[in-house]
Design an enzyme around this catalytic site. Sequence first.
Site, PDB file in Angstrom:
ATOM      1  N   ALA A  92       4.092  -5.789   2.725  1.00 43.49           N
ATOM      2  CA  ALA A  92       5.342  -5.069   2.507  1.00 43.49           C
ATOM      3  C   ALA A  92       6.008  -4.706   3.834  1.00 43.49           C
ATOM      4  O   ALA A  92       7.241  -4.794   3.981  1.00 43.49           O
ATOM      5  CB  ALA A  92       5.073  -3.806   1.686  1.00 43.49           C
TER       6      ALA A  92
ATOM      7  N   GLU B 187      -4.900  -9.392   3.955  1.00 42.28           N
ATOM      8  CA  GLU B 187      -5.179  -8.245   3.084  1.00 42.28           C
ATOM      9  C   GLU B 187      -5.192  -8.584   1.600  1.00 42.28           C
ATOM     10  O   GLU B 187      -5.184  -7.686   0.769  1.00 42.28           O
ATOM     11  CB  GLU B 187      -4.182  -7.113   3.357  1.00 42.28           C
TER      12      GLU B 187
ATOM     13  N   ASP C 163       3.214  -5.381  12.500  1.00 44.93           N
ATOM     14  CA  ASP C 163       3.857  -5.979  11.326  1.00 44.93           C
ATOM     15  C   ASP C 163       5.352  -6.165  11.553  1.00 44.93           C
ATOM     16  O   ASP C 163       5.945  -7.140  11.076  1.00 44.93           O
ATOM     17  CB  ASP C 163       3.625  -5.108  10.092  1.00 44.93           C
TER      18      ASP C 163
ATOM     19  N   ASN D 209      -4.194 -10.962  17.403  1.00 44.05           N
ATOM     20  CA  ASN D 209      -4.415 -10.368  18.708  1.00 44.05           C
ATOM     21  C   ASN D 209      -5.607 -11.063  19.366  1.00 44.05           C
ATOM     22  O   ASN D 209      -6.214 -11.967  18.781  1.00 44.05           O
ATOM     23  CB  ASN D 209      -4.600  -8.846  18.623  1.00 44.05           C
TER      24      ASN D 209
ATOM     25  N   ASN E 141       0.829  -1.204   0.000  1.00 41.33           N
ATOM     26  CA  ASN E 141       0.000   0.000   0.000  1.00 41.33           C
ATOM     27  C   ASN E 141       0.858   1.246   0.000  1.00 41.33           C
ATOM     28  O   ASN E 141       2.069   1.177   0.279  1.00 41.33           O
ATOM     29  CB  ASN E 141      -0.885   0.065   1.263  1.00 41.33           C
TER      30      ASN E 141
END
Length: 331
Positions: A46, A143, A255, A184, A15
């Site tokens: 990424a 995603e 991430d 989580n 993104n």
Amino acid sequence: MREEAGSVVVVGSLNVDHVVTVERHPLPGETVIARSLTFLPGGKGANQAVAAARRGAATTMIGLVGDDGDAEIATSLLAESGVDIAGVGTVEGPTGLATVTVDAAGENTIVVVPGANGRMTADVVERSASVIGGAAVVILQGEIPADGIARAAQLATGRLLLNLAPVIELGPDVVRRADPLVVNEHEAALVLGHLRPGQTVPETEAELVAGLQDAGVPSVVITLGARGALVADGDDVHAVPSPRVVAVDSSGAGDAFVGALGAALAAGSTLLEAARQAVRVGAFTVQRAGTQASYPTLADELPSVSEGEDSGAGSPDASRGAGTDSMAVPT
């Protein structure tokens, strides 16, 4: 297919992050004035690839960008960090976009527009079959389309790290291949609900871990914000405490945790050892603004957990204060 020792392949999203800083998040229907707007490379895939590469793993990114000007921004720090981006293709249309709003306390909200990421289907993933099959660790997130995730999981011959965020519906067989599943506590409850439809979902973290393992997931890591992480591998369950740091921006720190976890696993660490390292990487990251640019390299000194902090999180049900000065691994 032989796995390349130390190699990580990330199959996922790229993104451009539109990062808006505000004094506080607006209430529903309210307008607030932003302090600043910055355009940065992002996307969970990424981000995780950059984090893994900066922690020493030979890392390859598999994904898609659009044919717009945002594509160069989306891939800029991947290349700079040493990630192999030969597997990043270009399709007609926009690159993925995320609007990230960060308040004065470092807390963030994120809205994602998939763009090119929405076209990462099984057929596209299949083009990178040999690369995925040759990796020591394959990292996936939520995603990209479910069939793309499922095909990547099928192609993986090494360890599969599934960070099911956001939670999307996958076949139970895909989730049960995760070793580990990283979520989580809220995501853990959703995943368990998918694996055991119609059954009551437990509330405590320890019960969630036990439920996921009983449902067939080999190993589980639940990230717990300021408290660090809960790691379950076989019959062993360990609380991994977080270093106490002053949080500036929590964007992308989860991430960073996942990428560092994958890099350590690829290097031969146990899951518990890898999680201890990853929690420290997360703590390093939240002390700096931005996502990928805030991730540490092997040359950076990571914050450590003091002896007192370690003993304070010694049980799976441990619960400590979660002030912003102690945030390390955002959930």
